[in-house]
Enzyme design. Structure first.
Site, short mmCIF file in Angstrom:
data_model
loop_
_atom_site.label_atom_id
_atom_site.label_comp_id
_atom_site.label_asym_id
_atom_site.label_seq_id
_atom_site.Cartn_x
_atom_site.Cartn_y
_atom_site.Cartn_z
N SER A 106 0.82 -1.21 0.00
CA SER A 106 0.00 0.00 0.00
C SER A 106 0.85 1.26 0.00
O SER A 106 1.94 1.30 0.59
CB SER A 106 -0.90 -0.01 1.25
OG SER A 106 -1.53 1.25 1.42
N TYR A 130 -2.29 5.66 -4.50
CA TYR A 130 -3.29 6.72 -4.45
C TYR A 130 -2.67 7.93 -5.13
O TYR A 130 -1.50 8.25 -4.88
CB TYR A 130 -3.63 7.11 -3.01
CG TYR A 130 -4.39 6.07 -2.22
CD1 TYR A 130 -5.64 5.63 -2.63
CD2 TYR A 130 -3.85 5.54 -1.05
CE1 TYR A 130 -6.34 4.69 -1.89
CE2 TYR A 130 -4.54 4.60 -0.30
CZ TYR A 130 -5.78 4.18 -0.73
OH TYR A 130 -6.47 3.24 -0.01
N THR A 156 -5.81 2.58 -7.10
CA THR A 156 -7.09 2.51 -6.39
C THR A 156 -7.98 3.65 -6.88
O THR A 156 -7.61 4.81 -6.80
CB THR A 156 -6.88 2.59 -4.87
OG1 THR A 156 -6.18 1.41 -4.45
CG2 THR A 156 -8.21 2.64 -4.14
N LYS A 219 -8.10 -0.88 -9.39
CA LYS A 219 -8.78 -1.51 -8.26
C LYS A 219 -9.98 -0.65 -7.84
O LYS A 219 -9.84 0.56 -7.68
CB LYS A 219 -7.80 -1.65 -7.08
CG LYS A 219 -8.39 -2.17 -5.78
CD LYS A 219 -7.28 -2.26 -4.74
CE LYS A 219 -7.78 -2.76 -3.41
NZ LYS A 219 -8.60 -1.79 -2.68
N HIS A 243 -13.39 -1.78 -1.60
CA HIS A 243 -12.54 -1.29 -0.52
C HIS A 243 -12.93 -1.93 0.83
O HIS A 243 -12.88 -1.30 1.88
CB HIS A 243 -12.63 0.25 -0.42
CG HIS A 243 -11.32 0.91 -0.13
ND1 HIS A 243 -10.56 1.50 -1.10
CD2 HIS A 243 -10.64 1.08 1.03
CE1 HIS A 243 -9.45 2.00 -0.55
NE2 HIS A 243 -9.48 1.75 0.74
#
Length: 331
Positions: A106, A130, A156, A219, A243
């Protein structure tokens, strides 16, 4: 206590993690209906097992974008692994490598990309991104990940703003002072997360493509319309995801959204799924409905909370054994 199934790890984590950490990992948005539906939806799906099929030999390996993994379960991107175990994402990377599967690290890791890479050299790692308002921060992360040998970029798409997770609001959730979002140190104040860019559109796929040679996986897709747009914008994979029910409450369970996404892409890109996987039979249901592989989020954190790298390996091994057994019993 013998750890027999994933819910045993969940019970352990709930008992032994600090409440604020447990609440953060467990949180869903608003009433948590989508979070809970992710799990309940599997219970409504039934097998039509076939008999006398010779299941003495079974091959459960698969490939993700051309790279072989030992079985079709990877580790989804989740933040703040040090809340579960002191070594954090380093332990996660080591467990994934030991089990020969994929770990998606992440943006919101509590270890640096460099530390994650060094912990498990040669492991299959993807990087979840992100996009921040400060595009230079995102660009630098993408280029660091590629230089370190991460093998795909996972964008994402479902977090233009952070969903309302009531327990986190009540708890005033913040990372403890000794923990940092290591990949973003100095970029912005931790846990405000307001520097996410809500203006991101499909055209930003082209911007990412200009930064990297890595394949791009998107995603957060839940509809055929967005699946078609993803293919049109040249992504190599889609993760059907809500999520973990942490964003829009009242959305589809991922297993319910999977079929229309698979039908829309017609094999042009690989389709994966996360959300609600708790048993090996859930993995088989997802594959039967068209997923190439599934990714686990919360169960990976429960494994870390139990015994770090060893606990996460236990979680993966249980899923692997249950998946193989389900395949055999379903013929």
């Amino acid at each position: 206590m013998a750890m027999v199934c994933l819910s045993d790890f969940e019970a352990y984590a709930k008992k032994y993690l600090p409440k604020i950490a447990w609440d953060f990992f467990a949180a869903g948005a608003d009433d948590c209906s989508t979070r809970d539906e992710n799990i309940l939806a599997y219970k409504r799906i039934r097998f039509r097992p076939r008999m006398l099929r010779d299941v003495s030999m079974m091959d459960i390996r698969t490939k993700l974008l051309g790279t072989e993994i030992s079985f079709p379960v990877g580790i989804a991107p989740t933040g703040f692994h040090q809340l579960a175990w002191p070594d954090g994402e380093k332990s996660t990377a080591r467990a994934a490598k030991a089990m020969s599967t994929c770990y998606i690290a992440s943006t919101y890791s509590t270890c640096t990309l460099e530390e994650i890479s060094a912990a498990a050299p040669g492991g299959l790692r993807w990087f979840q991104l992100y996009i921040h308002r400060n595009r230079a921060v995102s660009q630098q992360l993408v280029q660091r990940a590629e230089a370190l040998g991460f093998q795909a970029l996972v964008l994402t798409a479902d977090l233009p703003y952070t969903g309302k997770r009531r327990d986190d609001v009540r708890n005033g959730f913040r990372l403890p002072p000794h923990m940092k979002l290591k990949n973003l140190e100095g970029a912005f104040e931790v846990c405000k997360m307001s520097l996410l860019d809500p203006s991101v559109t499909w055209n930003d796929i082209y911007w990412l493509r200009s930064l990297t040679q890595l394949p791009i996986v998107i995603k957060g897709i839940l509809t055929k319309e967005d699946a078609e747009l993803a293919v049109r914008h040249g992504v190599q994979g889609i993760i059907v995801s809500n999520h973990g029910g942490r964003q829009l409450d009242g959305g589809l369970a991922t297993i319910d959204a999977l079929v229309e996404v698979v039908e829309a892409v017609q094999g042009r890109v690989e389709v994966y799924l996360d959300g609600g996987i708790r048993k090996g039979s859930d993995v088989l249901k997802a594959l039967a409905l068209g997923a190439k592989c599934v990714f686990i989020g919360r169960p990976a954190l429960w494994g870390l909370a139990y015994k770090g790298e060893e606990g996460l390996q236990d979680v993966l091994r249980i899923l692997q054994d249950e998946f193989r057994l389900s395949m055999a019993l379903a013929g």
